[in-house]
Design a protein around this motif. Structure first.
Motif, mmCIF file in Angstrom:
data_model
loop_
_atom_site.group_PDB
_atom_site.id
_atom_site.type_symbol
_atom_site.label_atom_id
_atom_site.label_comp_id
_atom_site.label_asym_id
_atom_site.label_seq_id
_atom_site.Cartn_x
_atom_site.Cartn_y
_atom_site.Cartn_z
ATOM 1 N N PHE A 1 3.161 -6.071 -3.674
ATOM 2 C CA PHE A 1 4.334 -5.944 -2.813
ATOM 3 C C PHE A 1 5.611 -5.752 -3.625
ATOM 4 O O PHE A 1 6.594 -5.233 -3.126
ATOM 5 C CB PHE A 1 4.455 -7.158 -1.885
ATOM 6 N N THR B 1 7.521 -0.780 -6.943
ATOM 7 C CA THR B 1 8.549 0.105 -6.409
ATOM 8 C C THR B 1 8.171 1.560 -6.657
ATOM 9 O O THR B 1 7.260 1.856 -7.435
ATOM 10 C CB THR B 1 9.906 -0.175 -7.085
ATOM 11 N N GLU B 2 8.903 2.468 -6.017
ATOM 12 C CA GLU B 2 8.666 3.889 -6.251
ATOM 13 C C GLU B 2 8.863 4.259 -7.721
ATOM 14 O O GLU B 2 8.045 4.996 -8.269
ATOM 15 C CB GLU B 2 9.514 4.725 -5.297
ATOM 16 N N LYS C 1 6.028 7.785 -2.278
ATOM 17 C CA LYS C 1 6.508 7.097 -1.077
ATOM 18 C C LYS C 1 5.767 5.787 -0.879
ATOM 19 O O LYS C 1 4.584 5.769 -0.553
ATOM 20 C CB LYS C 1 6.306 8.004 0.143
ATOM 21 N N VAL C 2 6.469 4.665 -1.094
ATOM 22 C CA VAL C 2 5.929 3.354 -0.764
ATOM 23 C C VAL C 2 6.182 3.152 0.724
ATOM 24 O O VAL C 2 7.299 3.351 1.210
ATOM 25 C CB VAL C 2 6.619 2.240 -1.590
ATOM 26 N N LEU D 1 6.892 1.188 3.967
ATOM 27 C CA LEU D 1 7.592 -0.054 4.282
ATOM 28 C C LEU D 1 7.366 -0.462 5.726
ATOM 29 O O LEU D 1 7.202 0.388 6.611
ATOM 30 C CB LEU D 1 9.097 0.107 4.040
ATOM 31 N N ARG E 1 9.968 -4.630 4.046
ATOM 32 C CA ARG E 1 9.127 -4.961 2.893
ATOM 33 C C ARG E 1 7.976 -3.983 2.780
ATOM 34 O O ARG E 1 7.548 -3.379 3.756
ATOM 35 C CB ARG E 1 8.552 -6.378 3.056
ATOM 36 N N SER E 2 7.447 -3.863 1.570
ATOM 37 C CA SER E 2 6.294 -3.004 1.325
ATOM 38 C C SER E 2 5.115 -3.458 2.168
ATOM 39 O O SER E 2 4.900 -4.654 2.361
ATOM 40 C CB SER E 2 5.914 -3.068 -0.153
ATOM 41 N N ARG E 3 4.338 -2.484 2.644
ATOM 42 C CA ARG E 3 3.118 -2.807 3.385
ATOM 43 C C ARG E 3 1.907 -2.841 2.455
ATOM 44 O O ARG E 3 0.789 -3.044 2.892
ATOM 45 C CB ARG E 3 2.896 -1.781 4.492
ATOM 46 N N ALA F 1 0.902 3.167 -0.724
ATOM 47 C CA ALA F 1 1.835 4.265 -0.994
ATOM 48 C C ALA F 1 1.079 5.582 -1.009
ATOM 49 O O ALA F 1 -0.155 5.608 -1.042
ATOM 50 C CB ALA F 1 2.515 4.040 -2.346
#
Length: 106
Positions: free
Chosen positions: A13, A16-17, A34-35, A37, A43-45, A48
């Motif tokens: 989590f 980052t990109e 593409k992360v 969200l 927040r990140s799921r 990506a």
């Protein structure tokens, strides 16, 4: 179907990109990172998508499957398209079916 797009699952989590650009950029030129969200929390799921300019570079990057990024072993595979849903999610989920609720008579 294009095979230059990768799905990256089991993503930390905290990833980052720019983290993904650094890890996957070693394999070739990237079109997009593409992360995904969560809409509500931002927040990140935990997954990506990475698009490469060519398929050979994407194939080479599959070697990252099982490798650790930010303390978690990523799952990397060629992305497959999900079939589009013609209605809302509610119609598939069992809502709006039958005569539950609404104008009930007792």
């Amino acid at each position: 179907m294009r095979k230059n797009k990768l799905f990256v699952g089991n993503l930390a989590f905290s990833a980052t990109e720019p983290d993904l650009e650094q890890a996957f950029g070693e394999f070739g030129a990237l079109e997009e990172v593409k992360v995904i969200l969560d809409r509500e929390t931002g927040r990140s799921r935990g997954f990506a998508f990475i698009s490469f300019e060519n398929e050979d570079d994407a194939e080479a990057a599959l070697t990252l499957d099982g490798q650790s990024l930010n303390g978690r072993d990523m799952r990397v595979s060629i992305a497959t398209e999900r079939p589009r849903n013609n209605g809302s999610r509610r119609s598939e989920g069992g809502f709006n079916k039958g005569s539950h609720g609404g104008n009930r008579r007792f």
